[in-house]
Design a protein around this motif. Structure first.
Motif, PDB file in Angstrom:
ATOM      1  N   ARG A   4       0.880  -1.158   0.000  1.00 44.35           N
ATOM      2  CA  ARG A   4       0.000   0.000   0.000  1.00 44.35           C
ATOM      3  C   ARG A   4       0.920   1.210   0.000  1.00 44.35           C
ATOM      4  O   ARG A   4       1.844   1.268   0.809  1.00 44.35           O
ATOM      5  N   ASP A   5       0.718   2.170  -0.899  1.00 42.23           N
ATOM      6  CA  ASP A   5       1.648   3.305  -0.937  1.00 42.23           C
ATOM      7  C   ASP A   5       1.229   4.422   0.024  1.00 42.23           C
ATOM      8  O   ASP A   5       0.180   4.338   0.680  1.00 42.23           O
ATOM      9  N   TYR A   6       2.073   5.419   0.110  1.00 47.88           N
ATOM     10  CA  TYR A   6       1.836   6.553   1.018  1.00 47.88           C
ATOM     11  C   TYR A   6       0.468   7.183   0.786  1.00 47.88           C
ATOM     12  O   TYR A   6      -0.263   7.487   1.730  1.00 47.88           O
ATOM     13  N   TYR A   7       0.132   7.376  -0.484  1.00 44.64           N
ATOM     14  CA  TYR A   7      -1.077   8.125  -0.841  1.00 44.64           C
ATOM     15  C   TYR A   7      -2.336   7.354  -0.483  1.00 44.64           C
ATOM     16  O   TYR A   7      -3.341   7.924  -0.076  1.00 44.64           O
ATOM     17  N   ARG A   8      -2.262   6.046  -0.590  1.00 37.62           N
ATOM     18  CA  ARG A   8      -3.380   5.195  -0.189  1.00 37.62           C
ATOM     19  C   ARG A   8      -3.553   5.281   1.338  1.00 37.62           C
ATOM     20  O   ARG A   8      -4.661   5.365   1.845  1.00 37.62           O
ATOM     21  N   GLN A   9      -2.438   5.254   2.063  1.00 35.21           N
ATOM     22  CA  GLN A   9      -2.491   5.340   3.525  1.00 35.21           C
ATOM     23  C   GLN A   9      -3.011   6.708   3.960  1.00 35.21           C
ATOM     24  O   GLN A   9      -3.766   6.822   4.924  1.00 35.21           O
ATOM     25  N   GLU A  10      -2.617   7.726   3.216  1.00 37.55           N
ATOM     26  CA  GLU A  10      -3.072   9.082   3.511  1.00 37.55           C
ATOM     27  C   GLU A  10      -4.599   9.165   3.345  1.00 37.55           C
ATOM     28  O   GLU A  10      -5.297   9.779   4.155  1.00 37.55           O
ATOM     29  N   ALA A  11      -5.123   8.519   2.309  1.00 37.62           N
ATOM     30  CA  ALA A  11      -6.567   8.523   2.063  1.00 37.62           C
ATOM     31  C   ALA A  11      -7.306   7.806   3.195  1.00 37.62           C
ATOM     32  O   ALA A  11      -8.361   8.264   3.655  1.00 37.62           O
ATOM     33  N   ILE A  12      -6.757   6.680   3.646  1.00 36.68           N
ATOM     34  CA  ILE A  12      -7.364   5.929   4.758  1.00 36.68           C
ATOM     35  C   ILE A  12      -7.373   6.803   6.012  1.00 36.68           C
ATOM     36  O   ILE A  12      -8.381   6.928   6.704  1.00 36.68           O
ATOM     37  N   TRP A  13      -6.226   7.424   6.286  1.00 34.11           N
ATOM     38  CA  TRP A  13      -6.080   8.285   7.462  1.00 34.11           C
ATOM     39  C   TRP A  13      -7.107   9.428   7.432  1.00 34.11           C
ATOM     40  O   TRP A  13      -7.819   9.672   8.397  1.00 34.11           O
ATOM     41  N   GLU A  14      -7.152  10.121   6.310  1.00 42.00           N
ATOM     42  CA  GLU A  14      -8.004  11.316   6.229  1.00 42.00           C
ATOM     43  C   GLU A  14      -9.491  10.963   6.291  1.00 42.00           C
ATOM     44  O   GLU A  14     -10.277  11.675   6.896  1.00 42.00           O
ATOM     45  N   ARG A  15      -9.848   9.823   5.685  1.00 49.76           N
ATOM     46  CA  ARG A  15     -11.248   9.393   5.734  1.00 49.76           C
ATOM     47  C   ARG A  15     -11.661   9.160   7.189  1.00 49.76           C
ATOM     48  O   ARG A  15     -12.710   9.599   7.641  1.00 49.76           O
ATOM     49  N   LYS A  16     -10.820   8.449   7.939  1.00 47.65           N
ATOM     50  CA  LYS A  16     -11.131   8.185   9.351  1.00 47.65           C
ATOM     51  C   LYS A  16     -11.129   9.480  10.158  1.00 47.65           C
ATOM     52  O   LYS A  16     -12.015   9.691  10.992  1.00 47.65           O
ATOM     53  N   TYR A  17     -10.149  10.328   9.905  1.00 52.02           N
ATOM     54  CA  TYR A  17     -10.029  11.566  10.689  1.00 52.02           C
ATOM     55  C   TYR A  17     -11.272  12.442  10.511  1.00 52.02           C
ATOM     56  O   TYR A  17     -11.831  12.960  11.477  1.00 52.02           O
ATOM     57  N   ILE A  18     -11.700  12.568   9.271  1.00 51.17           N
ATOM     58  CA  ILE A  18     -12.867  13.405   8.981  1.00 51.17           C
ATOM     59  C   ILE A  18     -14.136  12.793   9.585  1.00 51.17           C
ATOM     60  O   ILE A  18     -14.944  13.482  10.197  1.00 51.17           O
ATOM     61  N   ARG A  19     -14.265  11.479   9.479  1.00 55.99           N
ATOM     62  CA  ARG A  19     -15.442  10.821  10.050  1.00 55.99           C
ATOM     63  C   ARG A  19     -15.490  11.023  11.573  1.00 55.99           C
ATOM     64  O   ARG A  19     -16.515  11.389  12.130  1.00 55.99           O
ATOM     65  N   TYR A  20     -14.368  10.795  12.239  1.00 50.13           N
ATOM     66  CA  TYR A  20     -14.351  10.890  13.708  1.00 50.13           C
ATOM     67  C   TYR A  20     -14.540  12.327  14.198  1.00 50.13           C
ATOM     68  O   TYR A  20     -15.213  12.548  15.188  1.00 50.13           O
ATOM     69  N   THR A  21     -13.912  13.281  13.517  1.00 49.48           N
ATOM     70  CA  THR A  21     -14.009  14.655  14.024  1.00 49.48           C
ATOM     71  C   THR A  21     -15.299  15.338  13.577  1.00 49.48           C
ATOM     72  O   THR A  21     -15.953  15.988  14.379  1.00 49.48           O
ATOM     73  N   GLU A  22     -15.655  15.153  12.314  1.00 49.17           N
ATOM     74  CA  GLU A  22     -16.824  15.888  11.812  1.00 49.17           C
ATOM     75  C   GLU A  22     -18.142  15.174  12.065  1.00 49.17           C
ATOM     76  O   GLU A  22     -19.098  15.786  12.528  1.00 49.17           O
ATOM     77  N   GLU A  23     -18.204  13.879  11.787  1.00 45.73           N
ATOM     78  CA  GLU A  23     -19.470  13.162  11.985  1.00 45.73           C
ATOM     79  C   GLU A  23     -19.678  12.774  13.444  1.00 45.73           C
ATOM     80  O   GLU A  23     -20.764  12.906  13.987  1.00 45.73           O
ATOM     81  N   ASP A  24     -18.597  12.287  14.095  1.00 44.33           N
ATOM     82  CA  ASP A  24     -18.744  11.818  15.476  1.00 44.33           C
ATOM     83  C   ASP A  24     -18.436  12.912  16.498  1.00 44.33           C
ATOM     84  O   ASP A  24     -18.603  12.695  17.701  1.00 44.33           O
ATOM     85  N   GLY A  25     -17.967  14.049  16.013  1.00 45.84           N
ATOM     86  CA  GLY A  25     -17.704  15.179  16.910  1.00 45.84           C
ATOM     87  C   GLY A  25     -16.574  14.968  17.911  1.00 45.84           C
ATOM     88  O   GLY A  25     -16.552  15.576  18.980  1.00 45.84           O
ATOM     89  N   MET A  26     -15.630  14.086  17.588  1.00 48.87           N
ATOM     90  CA  MET A  26     -14.520  13.836  18.520  1.00 48.87           C
ATOM     91  C   MET A  26     -13.504  14.973  18.465  1.00 48.87           C
ATOM     92  O   MET A  26     -13.350  15.636  17.445  1.00 48.87           O
ATOM     93  N   LYS A  27     -12.780  15.160  19.576  1.00 43.82           N
ATOM     94  CA  LYS A  27     -11.703  16.144  19.600  1.00 43.82           C
ATOM     95  C   LYS A  27     -10.558  15.581  18.754  1.00 43.82           C
ATOM     96  O   LYS A  27     -10.339  14.358  18.734  1.00 43.82           O
ATOM     97  N   PRO A  28      -9.795  16.459  18.045  1.00 44.82           N
ATOM     98  CA  PRO A  28      -8.725  15.967  17.168  1.00 44.82           C
ATOM     99  C   PRO A  28      -7.813  14.936  17.818  1.00 44.82           C
ATOM    100  O   PRO A  28      -7.556  13.871  17.242  1.00 44.82           O
ATOM    101  N   ILE A  29      -7.348  15.207  19.025  1.00 42.49           N
ATOM    102  CA  ILE A  29      -6.388  14.299  19.659  1.00 42.49           C
ATOM    103  C   ILE A  29      -7.023  12.940  19.970  1.00 42.49           C
ATOM    104  O   ILE A  29      -6.373  11.895  19.877  1.00 42.49           O
TER     105      ILE A  29
END
Ligand SMILES: [Zn+2]
Length: 244
Positions: free
Chosen positions: A80-105
């Motif tokens: 899996r390359d960097y860009y694929r991992q970046e997409a996985i990371w960002e998808r989760k980050y956006i879901r947790y912070t924006e949809e679930d309202g979690m604090k960034p940390i």
């Protein structure tokens, strides 16, 4: 004459084939930072396998042995390359912070239960695989620890791996050892040690802290010095000691 009698002795004796190394010795190779971080194309082998040549060959041998034992070894994820991992990371980050309202940390802590910071995944190396048995019927997510435990569909396959994978150079990375920190137990994630060990050694010799700090993606602005130091110690180095 001498050699002949030696062969006779060892094959007849209890040592048999086990005394012959199955794993070829890798030549010392230099890996670049972009290669260690998954930012460049590498030559991958095998349709649906996608591993470095030596790891691919060892995998094919292991798959063959598993087949003889009644398992259909299937790769769920390998390179899996960097860009694929970046997409996985960002998808989760956006879901947790924006949809679930979690604090960034808190979102970051939740992501790193199972997912790596882009640039630090062992899947960038072409040596690591997530594997299951293709024969048993199972529904939903396949990479779930319970499915590999007693009573789960992959329990017999897991037992076979415990007894055999290391003969082919593949070691479990994120073990269930109580003293291991970092990523949770992943009974499906194996690494081809003859290549991944020198790769980790070389990655450690670079300034990993600085490398991650230089990256920018969703959430990266919330990485503190303390967080990154712990991540390197617990998550990158928190692996099976066989791989250090
Ligand atoms: Zn994995």
């Amino acid at each position: 004459m001498l050699r002949r009698s030696f062969i006779k002795k060892t094959t007849a004796g209890s040592l048999a084939l086990a005394s012959f190394p199955l794993i070829p010795i890798s030549q010392e190779k230099e890996y670049s930072i972009v290669e260690l971080m998954g930012k460049t194309d590498i030559k991958l082998y095998g349709e649906g396998i996608n591993l470095r040549e030596e790891a691919h060959n060892a995998f094919v041998e292991m798959k063959r042995a598993a087949y003889s034992a009644g398992f259909d070894m299937k790769i769920v994820s390998s390179f899996r390359d960097y860009y694929r991992q970046e997409a996985i990371w960002e998808r989760k980050y956006i879901r947790y912070t924006e949809e679930d309202g979690m604090k960034p940390i808190d979102a970051i802590d939740k992501i790193i239960e199972y997912s790596t910071i882009p640039g630090t995944s062992r899947h960038h190396w072409g040596t690591d695989i997530d594997i299951i048995d293709g024969y048993p019927k199972s529904s939903g997510d396949v990479l779930v620890p319970e499915k590999f435990e007693e009573g789960g569909p992959f329990a017999p396959f897991k037992k076979w791996l415990d007894a055999n994978s290391e003969k082919f150079g593949f070691h479990l990375v994120y073990t269930d050892s109580v003293i291991r920190r970092g990523f949770k137990y992943e009974p499906w994630h194996y690494s081809y040690a003859p290549i991944s060990k020198p790769m980790l050694t070389q990655f450690r010799s670079k300034n990993i802290f600085r490398l991650i700090q230089n990256e920018t993606f969703e959430g990266s602005e919330h990485f503190t010095t303390g967080f990154l130091k712990n991540y390197i110690q617990d998550n990158i180095l928190g692996v099976n000691p066989d791989l250090l």
